[in-house]
Design a protein around this motif. Sequence first.
Motif, PDB file in Angstrom:
ATOM      1  N   ASP A  80       0.836  -1.204   0.000  1.00 27.75           N
ATOM      2  CA  ASP A  80       0.000   0.000   0.000  1.00 27.75           C
ATOM      3  C   ASP A  80       0.870   1.253   0.000  1.00 27.75           C
ATOM      4  O   ASP A  80       0.592   2.228  -0.710  1.00 27.75           O
ATOM      5  CB  ASP A  80      -0.895   0.034   1.249  1.00 27.75           C
ATOM      6  N   ALA A  81       1.926   1.232   0.821  1.00 32.06           N
ATOM      7  CA  ALA A  81       2.810   2.398   0.937  1.00 32.06           C
ATOM      8  C   ALA A  81       3.583   2.638  -0.354  1.00 32.06           C
ATOM      9  O   ALA A  81       3.767   3.790  -0.779  1.00 32.06           O
ATOM     10  CB  ALA A  81       3.774   2.212   2.100  1.00 32.06           C
ATOM     11  N   VAL A  82       4.037   1.572  -0.986  1.00 36.81           N
ATOM     12  CA  VAL A  82       4.784   1.727  -2.240  1.00 36.81           C
ATOM     13  C   VAL A  82       3.882   2.291  -3.334  1.00 36.81           C
ATOM     14  O   VAL A  82       4.286   3.165  -4.105  1.00 36.81           O
ATOM     15  CB  VAL A  82       5.411   0.385  -2.675  1.00 36.81           C
ATOM     16  N   LEU A  83       2.654   1.811  -3.396  1.00 39.09           N
ATOM     17  CA  LEU A  83       1.693   2.344  -4.371  1.00 39.09           C
ATOM     18  C   LEU A  83       1.461   3.829  -4.131  1.00 39.09           C
ATOM     19  O   LEU A  83       1.471   4.635  -5.075  1.00 39.09           O
ATOM     20  CB  LEU A  83       0.375   1.587  -4.274  1.00 39.09           C
ATOM     21  N   ALA A  84       1.309   4.219  -2.866  1.00 42.67           N
ATOM     22  CA  ALA A  84       1.086   5.629  -2.538  1.00 42.67           C
ATOM     23  C   ALA A  84       2.311   6.474  -2.876  1.00 42.67           C
ATOM     24  O   ALA A  84       2.187   7.608  -3.365  1.00 42.67           O
ATOM     25  CB  ALA A  84       0.741   5.769  -1.061  1.00 42.67           C
ATOM     26  N   ALA A  85       3.504   5.934  -2.628  1.00 38.46           N
ATOM     27  CA  ALA A  85       4.731   6.674  -2.917  1.00 38.46           C
ATOM     28  C   ALA A  85       4.922   6.862  -4.418  1.00 38.46           C
ATOM     29  O   ALA A  85       5.289   7.951  -4.880  1.00 38.46           O
ATOM     30  CB  ALA A  85       5.925   5.943  -2.320  1.00 38.46           C
ATOM     31  N   GLU A  86       4.658   5.812  -5.201  1.00 34.20           N
ATOM     32  CA  GLU A  86       4.829   5.899  -6.648  1.00 34.20           C
ATOM     33  C   GLU A  86       3.896   6.955  -7.239  1.00 34.20           C
ATOM     34  O   GLU A  86       4.257   7.648  -8.182  1.00 34.20           O
ATOM     35  CB  GLU A  86       4.569   4.534  -7.285  1.00 34.20           C
ATOM     36  N   GLN A  87       2.714   7.102  -6.678  1.00 34.61           N
ATOM     37  CA  GLN A  87       1.770   8.108  -7.152  1.00 34.61           C
ATOM     38  C   GLN A  87       2.273   9.526  -6.898  1.00 34.61           C
ATOM     39  O   GLN A  87       1.937  10.459  -7.634  1.00 34.61           O
ATOM     40  CB  GLN A  87       0.411   7.920  -6.461  1.00 34.61           C
ATOM     41  N   ARG A  88       3.121   9.696  -5.861  1.00 37.10           N
ATOM     42  CA  ARG A  88       3.543  11.023  -5.425  1.00 37.10           C
ATOM     43  C   ARG A  88       4.983  11.358  -5.765  1.00 37.10           C
ATOM     44  O   ARG A  88       5.456  12.443  -5.439  1.00 37.10           O
ATOM     45  CB  ARG A  88       3.318  11.146  -3.914  1.00 37.10           C
ATOM     46  N   VAL A  89       5.711  10.425  -6.407  1.00 30.19           N
ATOM     47  CA  VAL A  89       7.092  10.717  -6.799  1.00 30.19           C
ATOM     48  C   VAL A  89       7.089  11.137  -8.272  1.00 30.19           C
ATOM     49  O   VAL A  89       7.450  10.383  -9.161  1.00 30.19           O
ATOM     50  CB  VAL A  89       8.045   9.534  -6.493  1.00 30.19           C
ATOM     51  N   LYS A  90       6.691  12.368  -8.493  1.00 29.29           N
ATOM     52  CA  LYS A  90       6.566  12.958  -9.826  1.00 29.29           C
ATOM     53  C   LYS A  90       6.976  14.415  -9.709  1.00 29.29           C
ATOM     54  O   LYS A  90       7.041  14.951  -8.579  1.00 29.29           O
ATOM     55  CB  LYS A  90       5.127  12.835 -10.325  1.00 29.29           C
ATOM     56  N   PRO A  91       7.263  15.075 -10.794  1.00 28.92           N
ATOM     57  CA  PRO A  91       7.665  16.487 -10.705  1.00 28.92           C
ATOM     58  C   PRO A  91       6.679  17.291  -9.859  1.00 28.92           C
ATOM     59  O   PRO A  91       5.469  17.285 -10.112  1.00 28.92           O
ATOM     60  CB  PRO A  91       7.651  16.939 -12.162  1.00 28.92           C
ATOM     61  N   GLY A  92       7.199  17.909  -8.812  1.00 26.90           N
ATOM     62  CA  GLY A  92       6.362  18.676  -7.906  1.00 26.90           C
ATOM     63  C   GLY A  92       5.685  17.858  -6.840  1.00 26.90           C
ATOM     64  O   GLY A  92       4.992  18.400  -5.970  1.00 26.90           O
ATOM     65  N   GLY A  93       5.883  16.535  -6.862  1.00 17.73           N
ATOM     66  CA  GLY A  93       5.240  15.652  -5.895  1.00 17.73           C
ATOM     67  C   GLY A  93       5.918  15.692  -4.537  1.00 17.73           C
ATOM     68  O   GLY A  93       7.126  15.931  -4.423  1.00 17.73           O
TER      69      GLY A  93
END
Length: 348
Positions: free
Chosen positions: A211-224
């Motif tokens: 769950d945490a990895v899925l949430a992190a991948e969603q937020r590791v983007k330019p400006g994330g």
Amino acid sequence: MDKRKILITGGQGFVGKALVDEFADAGHEVICADIVDQPFREDVCFIKLDIRDAQAVLHACEGLDSIIHNASLVHTKNNRVEDVWAVNLTGTENLLAACTAHAIERFVYISSASAVYEGEDIENGDETLGYSQISQAPYADSKIAAEKKVIAFSGEGITQCCAIRPHVVFGAGDNRFVPAILSKAQQGKLTRCVGNRDKLSDFTYISNLTDAVLAAEQRVKPGGVACGQIYFITNGEPKAFFDFVDMLLMEAGYPTIKGKVPFWLAYGVAALAEGIDTLKGGTLNAEDGMTRFAIRYMVTHHYYSIEKAKRELDWQPRVDLAEGLRLTVETLKQRHSPLLPKVPQQAA
């Protein structure tokens, strides 16, 4: 949700398979990469990949949007050092080079809480803790070096990176930690704990990690919010190591641990076992808790704050320890695992 093409390294292992399922179930186009190629679901692309091979990595990463780098060689003995570093650091460097070559936007590194552990107590440690300054095992040393590379790489080009630090992951499909405990119990070799059970450790149920990895991948983007960040991920339920083992034994139907041995004796036996193993050339993927690194873990506090992950990733551990152990053993029962005690036949 935007659908992305995501490569997951080490996708055939315990954590890797769970990550593949998590991201595929979320609707992403998933590529499972591992040194073995054994497809386990139809909607995922499976490839054989040795991350030590830079050219193979470069080819495999073409056209990706994201990489979840989970592959590593877990080996806490002080031998086979070159093998461990080749996978854990060189493999990571090859993936980062592919990110540059193919302008891959997102990179999540599955690191380890051992990156900050120096053999001394850590109580509610957070992400401000510095890296360990002492060498304890090639696994910890190489994970530190790789994590440093990943965090430094974040934002250098188009790629944004973050690191996830779980601690003692367990659950259904575990092929290492839980089986080692149950195997010892089955053989009657798990009758004594090390030390006084007064030191607390963290544990992480597998779905809480994914769950945490899925949430992190969603937020590791330019400006994330996750860009360049590190997160401890655990159940947030510190417990003495052998109290956790007793919970597992009771759930599985084995007797709990009654006696104890002093740290100095267990540490000496582990040192001897490591020495013999080294003389034989060093065995990979065959650890049973009898390493100096593991014994030290059992007699020190090492539990961590998960507040940063809760706050920035909008994440919470959904499965507590008791439920996680119940689910783990229930899966073993469904699979008729030979590691569980045999139930006596009822008299007619």
